[in-house]
Write a protein that holds these residues in place. Structure first.
Motif, PDB file in Angstrom:
ATOM      1  N   GLY A  53       6.798 -10.294 -11.317  1.00 45.90           N
ATOM      2  CA  GLY A  53       8.168 -10.056 -10.882  1.00 45.90           C
ATOM      3  C   GLY A  53       8.299  -9.253  -9.605  1.00 45.90           C
ATOM      4  N   GLY A  54       7.216  -9.043  -8.888  1.00 44.14           N
ATOM      5  CA  GLY A  54       7.290  -8.371  -7.593  1.00 44.14           C
ATOM      6  C   GLY A  54       7.241  -6.858  -7.640  1.00 44.14           C
ATOM      7  N   ILE A  55       6.768  -6.276  -8.729  1.00 40.91           N
ATOM      8  CA  ILE A  55       6.694  -4.827  -8.861  1.00 40.91           C
ATOM      9  C   ILE A  55       5.257  -4.372  -8.614  1.00 40.91           C
ATOM     10  N   TYR A  56       5.126  -3.357  -7.753  1.00 41.81           N
ATOM     11  CA  TYR A  56       3.829  -2.776  -7.432  1.00 41.81           C
ATOM     12  C   TYR A  56       3.847  -1.312  -7.852  1.00 41.81           C
ATOM     13  N   THR A  57       2.719  -0.823  -8.351  1.00 48.38           N
ATOM     14  CA  THR A  57       2.656   0.558  -8.822  1.00 48.38           C
ATOM     15  C   THR A  57       1.256   1.123  -8.605  1.00 48.38           C
ATOM     16  N   LEU A  58       1.170   2.448  -8.500  1.00 49.95           N
ATOM     17  CA  LEU A  58      -0.118   3.117  -8.366  1.00 49.95           C
ATOM     18  C   LEU A  58       0.055   4.595  -8.687  1.00 49.95           C
ATOM     19  N   PHE A  59      -0.843   5.121  -9.517  1.00 52.30           N
ATOM     20  CA  PHE A  59      -0.907   6.562  -9.759  1.00 52.30           C
ATOM     21  C   PHE A  59      -1.928   7.140  -8.797  1.00 52.30           C
ATOM     22  N   VAL A  60      -1.518   8.155  -8.040  1.00 48.89           N
ATOM     23  CA  VAL A  60      -2.418   8.812  -7.091  1.00 48.89           C
ATOM     24  C   VAL A  60      -2.582  10.265  -7.541  1.00 48.89           C
ATOM     25  N   PRO A  61      -3.805  10.643  -7.952  1.00 54.83           N
ATOM     26  CA  PRO A  61      -4.026  12.018  -8.420  1.00 54.83           C
ATOM     27  C   PRO A  61      -3.899  13.029  -7.290  1.00 54.83           C
ATOM     28  N   ASN A  62      -3.518  14.233  -7.690  1.00 58.08           N
ATOM     29  CA  ASN A  62      -3.465  15.394  -6.805  1.00 58.08           C
ATOM     30  C   ASN A  62      -2.410  15.330  -5.705  1.00 58.08           C
ATOM     31  N   VAL A  63      -1.509  14.366  -5.750  1.00 63.27           N
ATOM     32  CA  VAL A  63      -0.366  14.368  -4.843  1.00 63.27           C
ATOM     33  C   VAL A  63       0.595  15.425  -5.365  1.00 63.27           C
ATOM     34  N   LYS A  64       1.177  16.190  -4.455  1.00 59.06           N
ATOM     35  CA  LYS A  64       2.059  17.274  -4.840  1.00 59.06           C
ATOM     36  C   LYS A  64       3.490  16.995  -4.387  1.00 59.06           C
ATOM     37  N   GLU A  65       4.404  17.740  -4.972  1.00 56.63           N
ATOM     38  CA  GLU A  65       5.779  17.679  -4.493  1.00 56.63           C
ATOM     39  C   GLU A  65       5.798  17.972  -3.001  1.00 56.63           C
ATOM     40  N   TYR A  66       6.662  17.303  -2.288  1.00 60.42           N
ATOM     41  CA  TYR A  66       6.878  17.466  -0.855  1.00 60.42           C
ATOM     42  C   TYR A  66       5.762  16.895   0.009  1.00 60.42           C
ATOM     43  N   ASP A  67       4.752  16.216  -0.576  1.00 58.01           N
ATOM     44  CA  ASP A  67       3.814  15.447   0.247  1.00 58.01           C
ATOM     45  C   ASP A  67       4.578  14.211   0.739  1.00 58.01           C
ATOM     46  N   SER A  68       4.566  13.961   2.024  1.00 55.51           N
ATOM     47  CA  SER A  68       5.342  12.838   2.565  1.00 55.51           C
ATOM     48  C   SER A  68       4.610  11.513   2.342  1.00 55.51           C
ATOM     49  N   TYR A  69       5.393  10.437   2.199  1.00 54.80           N
ATOM     50  CA  TYR A  69       4.817   9.117   1.944  1.00 54.80           C
ATOM     51  C   TYR A  69       5.769   8.014   2.386  1.00 54.80           C
ATOM     52  N   LYS A  70       5.208   6.815   2.494  1.00 59.22           N
ATOM     53  CA  LYS A  70       5.951   5.580   2.735  1.00 59.22           C
ATOM     54  C   LYS A  70       5.209   4.447   2.031  1.00 59.22           C
ATOM     55  N   PHE A  71       5.884   3.325   1.917  1.00 57.32           N
ATOM     56  CA  PHE A  71       5.252   2.104   1.433  1.00 57.32           C
ATOM     57  C   PHE A  71       4.920   1.237   2.638  1.00 57.32           C
TER      58      PHE A  71
ATOM     59  N   GLU B 106       0.850  -1.181   0.000  1.00 55.77           N
ATOM     60  CA  GLU B 106       0.000   0.000   0.000  1.00 55.77           C
ATOM     61  C   GLU B 106       0.891   1.238   0.000  1.00 55.77           C
ATOM     62  N   ILE B 107       0.337   2.338  -0.511  1.00 55.92           N
ATOM     63  CA  ILE B 107       1.007   3.632  -0.397  1.00 55.92           C
ATOM     64  C   ILE B 107       0.290   4.395   0.699  1.00 55.92           C
ATOM     65  N   ILE B 108       1.049   4.944   1.637  1.00 57.59           N
ATOM     66  CA  ILE B 108       0.481   5.742   2.719  1.00 57.59           C
ATOM     67  C   ILE B 108       1.182   7.095   2.714  1.00 57.59           C
ATOM     68  N   GLY B 109       0.463   8.136   3.082  1.00 55.75           N
ATOM     69  CA  GLY B 109       1.095   9.442   3.097  1.00 55.75           C
ATOM     70  C   GLY B 109       0.194  10.547   3.599  1.00 55.75           C
ATOM     71  N   SER B 110       0.758  11.738   3.620  1.00 51.60           N
ATOM     72  CA  SER B 110       0.007  12.902   4.086  1.00 51.60           C
ATOM     73  C   SER B 110      -1.192  13.190   3.186  1.00 51.60           C
ATOM     74  N   PHE B 111      -1.136  12.787   1.929  1.00 51.27           N
ATOM     75  CA  PHE B 111      -2.199  13.023   0.950  1.00 51.27           C
ATOM     76  C   PHE B 111      -3.398  12.105   1.141  1.00 51.27           C
ATOM     77  N   ASN B 112      -3.245  10.995   1.898  1.00 49.61           N
ATOM     78  CA  ASN B 112      -4.383  10.107   2.163  1.00 49.61           C
ATOM     79  C   ASN B 112      -4.553   9.858   3.664  1.00 49.61           C
ATOM     80  N   GLN B 113      -4.091  10.825   4.454  1.00 48.37           N
ATOM     81  CA  GLN B 113      -4.187  10.776   5.921  1.00 48.37           C
ATOM     82  C   GLN B 113      -3.579   9.486   6.481  1.00 48.37           C
ATOM     83  N   TRP B 114      -2.534   8.975   5.816  1.00 50.14           N
ATOM     84  CA  TRP B 114      -1.792   7.785   6.231  1.00 50.14           C
ATOM     85  C   TRP B 114      -2.668   6.538   6.260  1.00 50.14           C
TER      86      TRP B 114
END
Length: 142
Positions: free
Chosen positions: A68-86, A49-57
């Motif tokens: 092959g173990g690759i995960y991806t997701l486009f999240v609209p309206n995320v801006k530069e400097y919004d913090s995140y983790k996997f 999962e992607i967690i961050g300030s843009f989705n209230q963690w």
């Protein structure tokens, strides 16, 4: 914009020197909406999962791009400097929050959040994450 299948193929062969173009957080525009494409390599994960300030963690499930173990997701309206983790769910069901090893910008210690940056951002500096003890990343620049 989809992931670069050639770079992914080269990555699995151990020859992708530009894999940072695939993994990490990349500011993009899709169907007129600006956001960030997140991608991570987690071959033994049950789920990511992607967690961050843009989705209230609150986790947003990432899509498994390939077997092959690759995960991806486009999240609209995320801006530069919004913090995140996997948020990685291990094979035994444990959830672990991890900073992005391909981040262009990361906090040093503290919460170890990562931050998306647009290529050529106003900082004028190229930031490279460097692994240090404890799995944190420090910033370096040329």
């Amino acid at each position: 914009m989809s992931l670069d299948d050639f770079l992914i193929h080269m990555f699995h062969q151990g020859n992708a020197v530009e894999i940072y173009k695939v993994f990490g957080a990349h500011v993009e525009e899709r169907e007129g909406v600006r956001g960030v494409r997140f991608s991570v390599y987690a071959p033994n994960a049950n789920n990511v999962e992607i967690i961050g300030s843009f989705n209230q963690w609150q986790g947003q499930c990432m899509e498994k791009y390939s077997d092959g173990g690759i995960y991806t997701l486009f999240v609209p309206n995320v801006k530069e400097y919004d913090s995140y983790k996997f948020r990685i769910e291990t094979s035994n069901g444990q959830k672990i929050d991890k900073c992005d090893p391909y981040a262009y910008l990361s906090e040093y210690f503290s919460f170890m959040h990562s931050f998306p940056l647009q290529s050529g951002s106003e900082t004028g500096m190229l930031y490279t994450p460097c692994c240090v003890d404890g799995g944190a990343y420090e910033l370096t620049h040329p």
